[in-house]
Design a protein around this motif. Structure first.
Motif, mmCIF file in Angstrom:
data_model
loop_
_atom_site.group_PDB
_atom_site.id
_atom_site.type_symbol
_atom_site.label_atom_id
_atom_site.label_comp_id
_atom_site.label_asym_id
_atom_site.label_seq_id
_atom_site.Cartn_x
_atom_site.Cartn_y
_atom_site.Cartn_z
ATOM 1 N N GLY A 85 -4.666 -17.556 13.309
ATOM 2 C CA GLY A 85 -5.713 -16.544 13.280
ATOM 3 C C GLY A 85 -5.141 -15.141 13.309
ATOM 4 N N ARG A 86 -4.099 -14.945 14.075
ATOM 5 C CA ARG A 86 -3.444 -13.633 14.133
ATOM 6 C C ARG A 86 -2.828 -13.285 12.784
ATOM 7 N NH1 ARG A 86 0.417 -12.410 19.148
ATOM 8 N NH2 ARG A 86 -1.656 -12.250 20.090
ATOM 9 N N GLY A 87 -2.266 -14.269 12.114
ATOM 10 C CA GLY A 87 -1.709 -14.026 10.791
ATOM 11 C C GLY A 87 -2.771 -13.732 9.761
ATOM 12 N N LEU A 88 -3.869 -14.481 9.805
ATOM 13 C CA LEU A 88 -4.961 -14.249 8.854
ATOM 14 C C LEU A 88 -5.537 -12.845 8.985
ATOM 15 C CD1 LEU A 88 -6.831 -17.669 9.141
ATOM 16 C CD2 LEU A 88 -5.449 -16.869 7.211
ATOM 17 N N ALA A 89 -5.473 -12.291 10.192
ATOM 18 C CA ALA A 89 -5.994 -10.940 10.417
ATOM 19 C C ALA A 89 -5.170 -9.877 9.707
ATOM 20 C CB ALA A 89 -6.054 -10.652 11.923
ATOM 21 N N LEU A 90 -4.013 -10.256 9.150
ATOM 22 C CA LEU A 90 -3.186 -9.311 8.400
ATOM 23 C C LEU A 90 -3.616 -9.171 6.943
ATOM 24 C CD1 LEU A 90 0.342 -10.203 9.810
ATOM 25 C CD2 LEU A 90 -0.778 -7.977 9.985
ATOM 26 N N TRP A 91 -4.574 -9.967 6.493
ATOM 27 C CA TRP A 91 -4.989 -9.875 5.093
ATOM 28 C C TRP A 91 -5.443 -8.471 4.705
ATOM 29 C CZ3 TRP A 91 -4.609 -10.929 0.340
ATOM 30 C CH2 TRP A 91 -5.617 -10.663 -0.578
ATOM 31 N N PRO A 92 -6.288 -7.791 5.492
ATOM 32 C CA PRO A 92 -6.679 -6.431 5.088
ATOM 33 C C PRO A 92 -5.494 -5.474 4.968
ATOM 34 C CG PRO A 92 -8.144 -7.258 6.801
ATOM 35 C CD PRO A 92 -7.000 -8.216 6.712
ATOM 36 N N VAL A 93 -4.460 -5.708 5.768
ATOM 37 C CA VAL A 93 -3.258 -4.872 5.693
ATOM 38 C C VAL A 93 -2.569 -5.073 4.343
ATOM 39 C CG1 VAL A 93 -0.999 -4.398 6.725
ATOM 40 C CG2 VAL A 93 -2.962 -4.955 8.192
ATOM 41 N N LEU A 94 -2.366 -6.324 3.954
ATOM 42 C CA LEU A 94 -1.711 -6.609 2.678
ATOM 43 C C LEU A 94 -2.555 -6.111 1.504
ATOM 44 C CD1 LEU A 94 -0.388 -10.218 3.360
ATOM 45 C CD2 LEU A 94 0.920 -8.101 3.350
ATOM 46 N N TRP A 95 -3.856 -6.337 1.588
ATOM 47 C CA TRP A 95 -4.744 -5.868 0.520
ATOM 48 C C TRP A 95 -4.655 -4.346 0.375
ATOM 49 C CZ3 TRP A 95 -7.510 -6.845 -3.616
ATOM 50 C CH2 TRP A 95 -8.471 -5.908 -4.021
ATOM 51 N N SER A 96 -4.686 -3.645 1.487
ATOM 52 C CA SER A 96 -4.666 -2.182 1.445
ATOM 53 C C SER A 96 -3.335 -1.660 0.914
ATOM 54 C CB SER A 96 -4.937 -1.606 2.839
ATOM 55 O OG SER A 96 -6.235 -1.951 3.273
ATOM 56 N N LEU A 97 -2.225 -2.284 1.300
ATOM 57 C CA LEU A 97 -0.921 -1.851 0.801
ATOM 58 C C LEU A 97 -0.823 -2.035 -0.707
ATOM 59 C CD1 LEU A 97 1.583 -3.128 3.520
ATOM 60 C CD2 LEU A 97 1.204 -0.754 2.838
ATOM 61 N N GLY A 98 -1.286 -3.191 -1.191
ATOM 62 C CA GLY A 98 -1.250 -3.424 -2.632
ATOM 63 C C GLY A 98 -2.135 -2.448 -3.388
ATOM 64 N N SER A 99 -3.324 -2.181 -2.854
ATOM 65 C CA SER A 99 -4.242 -1.237 -3.496
ATOM 66 C C SER A 99 -3.656 0.168 -3.511
ATOM 67 C CB SER A 99 -5.592 -1.246 -2.770
ATOM 68 O OG SER A 99 -6.193 -2.518 -2.840
ATOM 69 N N TRP A 100 -3.018 0.542 -2.413
ATOM 70 C CA TRP A 100 -2.397 1.867 -2.326
ATOM 71 C C TRP A 100 -1.300 2.018 -3.380
ATOM 72 C CZ3 TRP A 100 2.656 3.305 -1.156
ATOM 73 C CH2 TRP A 100 2.857 4.686 -0.950
ATOM 74 N N ALA A 101 -0.484 0.969 -3.544
ATOM 75 C CA ALA A 101 0.610 1.042 -4.519
ATOM 76 C C ALA A 101 0.056 1.189 -5.936
ATOM 77 C CB ALA A 101 1.485 -0.199 -4.418
ATOM 78 N N ARG A 102 -0.987 0.424 -6.253
ATOM 79 C CA ARG A 102 -1.553 0.496 -7.609
ATOM 80 C C ARG A 102 -2.200 1.851 -7.875
ATOM 81 N NH1 ARG A 102 -2.920 -4.810 -6.146
ATOM 82 N NH2 ARG A 102 -5.025 -4.190 -5.510
ATOM 83 N N THR A 103 -2.736 2.469 -6.826
ATOM 84 C CA THR A 103 -3.452 3.734 -6.997
ATOM 85 C C THR A 103 -2.522 4.941 -6.944
ATOM 86 O OG1 THR A 103 -5.429 2.779 -5.997
ATOM 87 C CG2 THR A 103 -5.317 5.182 -6.083
ATOM 88 N N GLU A 104 -1.556 4.915 -6.046
ATOM 89 C CA GLU A 104 -0.771 6.104 -5.730
ATOM 90 C C GLU A 104 0.629 6.132 -6.321
ATOM 91 O OE1 GLU A 104 -2.134 8.601 -4.337
ATOM 92 O OE2 GLU A 104 -4.021 7.632 -3.786
ATOM 93 N N LEU A 105 1.168 5.005 -6.738
ATOM 94 C CA LEU A 105 2.529 4.966 -7.272
ATOM 95 C C LEU A 105 2.478 4.815 -8.786
ATOM 96 C CD1 LEU A 105 4.287 2.674 -4.629
ATOM 97 C CD2 LEU A 105 4.055 5.172 -4.652
ATOM 98 N N PRO A 106 2.826 5.862 -9.516
ATOM 99 C CA PRO A 106 2.736 5.820 -10.985
ATOM 100 C C PRO A 106 3.565 4.678 -11.561
ATOM 101 C CG PRO A 106 3.115 8.062 -10.209
ATOM 102 C CD PRO A 106 3.297 7.162 -9.020
ATOM 103 N N GLY A 107 3.005 4.058 -12.580
ATOM 104 C CA GLY A 107 3.731 2.994 -13.271
ATOM 105 C C GLY A 107 3.606 1.634 -12.633
ATOM 106 N N THR A 108 2.833 1.517 -11.552
ATOM 107 C CA THR A 108 2.665 0.230 -10.891
ATOM 108 C C THR A 108 1.607 -0.584 -11.627
ATOM 109 O OG1 THR A 108 3.235 1.192 -8.745
ATOM 110 C CG2 THR A 108 2.115 -0.939 -8.730
#
Length: 203
Positions: A85-108
């Motif tokens: 359960g503690r690990g599953l709670a990290l899903w929003p963290v991973l989702w947000s990091l991936g979204s940030w990279a696609r939005t903020e890092l050119p060429g991603t």
């Protein structure tokens, strides 16, 4: 001078979180666990991480309660690693990091797309479903390959992940390996037992 692993002087919840998931490779191990990777050999093949580092990261994640070690074979002993359960709670963290990279890092380029499995809608900001207007738990997320993904990865895990699949469903790579070598999974398993197998004993 070697860097320490903690932030003892930092009175900050982010610092505490980094003590758990901030080391190199740790979040990628957690990511693969969401993708359905459970066994040491599959983590090793997909990540390309040194064996000692992978064993240390898995052990650390078990100790802090992010992963649970489960025995799936007694002879020879083999364990797999499953998100708690503690690990599953990290899903929003991973989702947000991936979204940030696609939005903020050119060429991603988008490597993968994540959809609400129930209605097929691609997840929106925060990992919610725009159509259903509801947060989507990881078990109800379908992952699909994106334009930036290598269409011909060298490892069996990467090849298995080319197909749309729900998160958290245990990944089976035996059929991929058997297809590539022209053998069935059962024949491959039988032939490999005589050489002692290829899976690593980590606990």
């Amino acid at each position: 001078m070697a860097l320490g692993k903690d932030y003892a002087q930092q009175q900050c919840s982010i610092a505490r979180a980094l003590e758990v998931v901030g080391e190199r490779w740790t979040l990628l191990v957690v990511r693969d666990a969401f993708y359905g990777v459970r066994r040491y050999g599959d983590f090793l093949a997909h990540l390309g991480v040194p064996r000692a580092v992978l064993a240390a990261r898995l052990q650390a994640l078990v100790e802090v309660g992010v992963l649970e070690r489960r025995r799936y074979r007694e002879s020879p002993p083999r364990d797999e690693y499953v998100l708690t359960g503690r690990g599953l709670a990290l899903w929003p963290v991973l989702w947000s990091l991936g979204s940030w990279a696609r939005t903020e890092l050119p060429g991603t380029l988008p490597m993968r797309h994540f959809h609400h499995a129930d209605c097929g809608t691609e997840l929106g900001p925060g990992g919610a479903c725009p159509a259903c207007r509801l947060p989507v738990p990881p078990a109800d997320v379908e992952m699909r390959p994106g334009a930036g993904l290598d269409p011909d990865p060298a490892d069996p895990v990467g090849r298995a992940l080319l197909r749309p699949r729900r998160l958290l469903v245990p990944l089976e790579t035996a059929w991929i390996e058997g297809r590539d070598r022209g053998t069935s999974p059962s024949r491959r398993t039988s032939s490999r037992r005589g050489t002692g197998g290829t899976e690593e004993v980590t606990g």
